[in-house]
Motif scaffolding. Structure first.
Motif, PDB file in Angstrom:
ATOM      1  N   LYS A 130     118.339   1.727  46.231  1.00 52.41           N
ATOM      2  CA  LYS A 130     117.958   1.584  44.746  1.00 52.41           C
ATOM      3  C   LYS A 130     116.603   1.804  44.417  1.00 52.41           C
ATOM      4  CE  LYS A 130     118.346  -1.557  41.023  1.00 52.41           C
ATOM      5  NZ  LYS A 130     119.034  -2.627  40.246  1.00 52.41           N
ATOM      6  N   GLN A 131     115.675   1.472  45.406  1.00 53.31           N
ATOM      7  CA  GLN A 131     114.340   1.696  45.101  1.00 53.31           C
ATOM      8  C   GLN A 131     113.909   3.286  45.082  1.00 53.31           C
ATOM      9  OE1 GLN A 131     113.278  -1.227  44.153  1.00 53.31           O
ATOM     10  NE2 GLN A 131     111.395  -1.128  45.115  1.00 53.31           N
ATOM     11  N   LYS A 132     114.589   3.910  46.068  1.00 52.64           N
ATOM     12  CA  LYS A 132     114.382   5.415  46.007  1.00 52.64           C
ATOM     13  C   LYS A 132     115.127   5.920  45.164  1.00 52.64           C
ATOM     14  CE  LYS A 132     115.272   8.939  49.365  1.00 52.64           C
ATOM     15  NZ  LYS A 132     116.109   9.261  50.929  1.00 52.64           N
ATOM     16  N   ALA A 133     116.163   5.538  44.292  1.00 51.18           N
ATOM     17  CA  ALA A 133     116.653   6.264  43.226  1.00 51.18           C
ATOM     18  C   ALA A 133     115.920   6.234  42.048  1.00 51.18           C
ATOM     19  CB  ALA A 133     118.083   5.702  43.183  1.00 51.18           C
ATOM     20  N   SER A 134     115.213   4.812  42.149  1.00 47.00           N
ATOM     21  CA  SER A 134     114.225   4.487  40.709  1.00 47.00           C
ATOM     22  C   SER A 134     112.741   5.279  41.258  1.00 47.00           C
ATOM     23  CB  SER A 134     114.515   3.329  40.128  1.00 47.00           C
ATOM     24  OG  SER A 134     114.318   2.407  41.324  1.00 47.00           O
ATOM     25  N   ASN A 135     112.560   5.848  42.114  1.00 48.16           N
ATOM     26  CA  ASN A 135     111.239   6.291  42.538  1.00 48.16           C
ATOM     27  C   ASN A 135     110.181   5.139  42.696  1.00 48.16           C
ATOM     28  OD1 ASN A 135     111.656   8.985  42.552  1.00 48.16           O
ATOM     29  ND2 ASN A 135     111.617   9.102  40.343  1.00 48.16           N
ATOM     30  N   GLN A 136     110.782   4.003  43.337  1.00 49.39           N
ATOM     31  CA  GLN A 136     110.024   2.930  43.647  1.00 49.39           C
ATOM     32  C   GLN A 136     109.709   2.969  45.090  1.00 49.39           C
ATOM     33  OE1 GLN A 136     109.196   0.336  41.433  1.00 49.39           O
ATOM     34  NE2 GLN A 136     110.557   0.831  39.524  1.00 49.39           N
ATOM     35  N   GLN A 137     108.752   1.965  45.543  1.00 47.90           N
ATOM     36  CA  GLN A 137     108.607   2.050  47.068  1.00 47.90           C
ATOM     37  C   GLN A 137     109.618   1.244  47.843  1.00 47.90           C
ATOM     38  OE1 GLN A 137     105.160  -0.589  47.905  1.00 47.90           O
ATOM     39  NE2 GLN A 137     104.991   0.063  49.858  1.00 47.90           N
ATOM     40  N   GLU A 138     109.832   1.912  48.904  1.00 53.68           N
ATOM     41  CA  GLU A 138     110.893   1.339  49.987  1.00 53.68           C
ATOM     42  C   GLU A 138     110.160   0.462  50.667  1.00 53.68           C
ATOM     43  OE1 GLU A 138     113.611   3.963  51.689  1.00 53.68           O
ATOM     44  OE2 GLU A 138     112.954   5.561  50.134  1.00 53.68           O
ATOM     45  N   LEU A 139     110.774  -0.713  51.302  1.00 57.18           N
ATOM     46  CA  LEU A 139     110.072  -1.361  51.992  1.00 57.18           C
ATOM     47  C   LEU A 139     110.528  -1.641  53.501  1.00 57.18           C
ATOM     48  CD1 LEU A 139     110.264  -4.850  50.054  1.00 57.18           C
ATOM     49  CD2 LEU A 139     108.624  -3.096  50.104  1.00 57.18           C
ATOM     50  N   ASP A 140     109.399  -1.519  54.468  1.00 56.40           N
ATOM     51  CA  ASP A 140     109.843  -1.682  55.924  1.00 56.40           C
ATOM     52  C   ASP A 140     110.134  -3.018  56.339  1.00 56.40           C
ATOM     53  OD1 ASP A 140     107.407  -3.627  56.467  1.00 56.40           O
ATOM     54  OD2 ASP A 140     106.348  -2.136  55.711  1.00 56.40           O
ATOM     55  N   PRO A 141     110.759  -3.143  57.485  1.00 56.02           N
ATOM     56  CA  PRO A 141     111.576  -4.441  58.029  1.00 56.02           C
ATOM     57  C   PRO A 141     110.768  -5.639  57.612  1.00 56.02           C
ATOM     58  CG  PRO A 141     111.907  -2.506  59.432  1.00 56.02           C
ATOM     59  CD  PRO A 141     110.907  -1.875  58.459  1.00 56.02           C
ATOM     60  N   LEU A 142     109.512  -5.700  57.792  1.00 55.77           N
ATOM     61  CA  LEU A 142     108.611  -6.682  57.882  1.00 55.77           C
ATOM     62  C   LEU A 142     108.455  -7.222  56.358  1.00 55.77           C
ATOM     63  CD1 LEU A 142     107.254  -8.442  59.858  1.00 55.77           C
ATOM     64  CD2 LEU A 142     105.122  -7.375  59.461  1.00 55.77           C
ATOM     65  N   SER A 143     107.812  -6.173  55.631  1.00 50.65           N
ATOM     66  CA  SER A 143     107.906  -6.681  54.131  1.00 50.65           C
ATOM     67  C   SER A 143     108.869  -7.032  53.387  1.00 50.65           C
ATOM     68  CB  SER A 143     107.403  -5.553  53.352  1.00 50.65           C
ATOM     69  OG  SER A 143     106.451  -4.655  53.985  1.00 50.65           O
ATOM     70  N   PHE A 144     110.271  -6.238  53.996  1.00 48.32           N
ATOM     71  CA  PHE A 144     111.684  -6.763  53.339  1.00 48.32           C
ATOM     72  C   PHE A 144     112.044  -7.855  53.677  1.00 48.32           C
ATOM     73  CE2 PHE A 144     116.060  -7.171  53.164  1.00 48.32           C
ATOM     74  CZ  PHE A 144     116.155  -6.890  51.959  1.00 48.32           C
ATOM     75  N   PHE A 145     111.464  -8.702  54.919  1.00 45.78           N
ATOM     76  CA  PHE A 145     111.967  -9.795  55.592  1.00 45.78           C
ATOM     77  C   PHE A 145     111.038 -10.864  54.653  1.00 45.78           C
ATOM     78  CE2 PHE A 145     110.974 -13.558  58.450  1.00 45.78           C
ATOM     79  CZ  PHE A 145     112.446 -13.993  58.553  1.00 45.78           C
ATOM     80  N   GLN A 146     109.963 -10.615  54.366  1.00 43.80           N
ATOM     81  CA  GLN A 146     109.141 -11.426  53.391  1.00 43.80           C
ATOM     82  C   GLN A 146     109.881 -11.372  52.037  1.00 43.80           C
ATOM     83  OE1 GLN A 146     105.457  -9.595  53.570  1.00 43.80           O
ATOM     84  NE2 GLN A 146     104.681 -10.968  55.421  1.00 43.80           N
TER      85      GLN A 146
END
Ligand code: ADP
Ligand code: MG
Length: 255
Positions: free
Chosen positions: A111-127
Motif C-alpha cells: 500500500k505504501q508503494k502504491a501511494s509513493n510512501q516510504q516502505e518499512l524495514d522489518p525493525l521499523s515495521f515491528f515498532q
C-alpha cells in the motif's frame, strides 16, 4: 457530491452469471459514520460488499460506485484496496507457512508503494505494529504465528481489525464479523470497531446479530430485500427486527 461523502452508490445493478442480484440500489456513506446492513439470507448483502471491493465474479451491469469523488465502478480490487477500501471476511483465510508479521508487512508496504510512501524495514515495521497491537489489546505472540492458523474465531476477527487499522482504511466493510463469536469476543470486537471509527473514516457492518448493533450503535440501520435497500432507520431498528421479524418492516415505507 458532499465533500464528506466517502462512498456513493448510484442505481447499482449487479449480476452473478446471468441473474440480477442487486437491483437499482442507492446508498451513500459519509466520513465519521457507521452503517449496518441487515436482511434475510440471500437478500444480497455479501454481493453488495464484494461488489464494492471489486470481486471479479460480480458484474456491474448498470450504475456507478463513486469513492471520494473517484469513479471506481470498473477499477481493479488492488487499486480499491490501495485507495482505502477494506473488506473483512466472514471466514478469514488461514495461510500456512507465512508468519502473520511478514504478511502484514507485505500488505502495508504494498500500500505504501502504491501511494509513493516510504516502505518499512522489518525493525521499523515491528515498532509500528506493536503499537497497533497494544491499541487493540492483542498479544505480540500472534505476530510470529502463521496467518490465522489455529486462531480462535475471536482471534481471527481481531486480526482483521489489526489489518484495517494498519492500512488506515477509509471505508471498512465487515461482512458478518460477528459469526461464531461468544458474548465476550463480541463485546471486544464491538469496542475495537468503535475505537477504530473516527471523523475521517466510514464503516459498513453486515450482521444478523442484534447484540452487535446494540453495542456499536450505528447511526443507520438498513434492511435489504431482494437486492434493494427497502428500509432505513436508526440503531433501534435492530431491536425491532429481533421482536417483530423482517417482514414487519417490509410493509412500511419509512425511508
Ligand atoms: P446475503 O449475503 O444477503 O445472504 P448473498 O449476497 O450471499 O446474500 O446472495 C444473494 C443472492 O445471490 C442469493 O440468491 C444467492 O443464491 C445468489 N448468489 C450468491 N453467490 C452466487 C454464486 N456464486 N452463483 C450464483 N448465485 C449466487
Ligand atoms: Mg452474506
Amino acid at each position: 457530491m458532499n465533500t464528506n461523502t466517502i462512498l456513493k452508490i448510484e442505481n447499482l445493478n449487479v449480476n452473478i452469471k446471468d441473474s440480477n442480484i442487486i437491483k437499482n440500489l442507492n446508498f451513500s456513506i459519509n466520513k465519521g459514520e457507521i452503517h449496518a446492513i441487515m436482511g434475510k439470507n440471500g437478500s444480497g448483502k455479501s454481493t453488495l460488499a464484494k461488489t464494492i471491493a471489486g470481486h471479479p465474479k460480480y458484474k456491474i451491469i448498470k450504475g456507478k460506485l463513486i469513492f471520494k469523488n473517484d469513479d471506481i465502478t470498473y477499477e481493479e480490487p488492488e487499486m480499491r484496496s490501495h485507495k482505502g477500501i477494506f473488506l473483512g471476511f466472514q471466514h478469514p483465510v488461514e495461510i500456512s507457512g507465512v508468519s502473520n508479521i511478514d504478511f502484514l508487512r507485505l500488505a502495508y508496504n504494498s500500500k505504501q508503494k502504491a501511494s509513493n510512501q516510504q516502505e518499512l524495514d522489518p525493525l521499523s515495521f515491528f515498532q509500528l505494529i506493536t503499537k497497533k497491537l497494544e491499541s487493540i489489546n492483542m498479544d505480540t505472540a500472534f505476530l510470529n504465528r502463521h496467518v490465522n492458523e489455529g486462531f480462535s474465531g475471536g482471534e481471527k476477527k481481531k486480526n482483521e481489525i489489526l489489518q484495517m487499522s494498519l492500512l488506515n482504511t477509509e471505508l471498512c466493510i465487515l461482512d458478518e464479523i460477528d459469526s461464531g463469536l461468544d458474548v465476550e469476543a463480541l463485546k471486544n470486537i464491538s469496542k475495537n470497531i468503535q475505537n477504530f471509527s473516527n471523523a475521517n473514516n466510514a464503516i459498513m457492518i453486515i450482521t444478523h446479530y442484534e447484540k452487535l448493533i446494540e453495542y456499536i450503535k450505528p447511526q443507520y440501520v438498513h434492511i435489504m430485500k431482494e437486492g434493494k435497500i427497502v428500509y432505513t432507520g436508526d440503531y433501534k431498528t435492530a431491536n425491532l427486527i429481533e421482536r417483530e421479524g423482517y417482514d414487519f418492516f417490509l410493509n412500511k415505507n419509512k425511508l
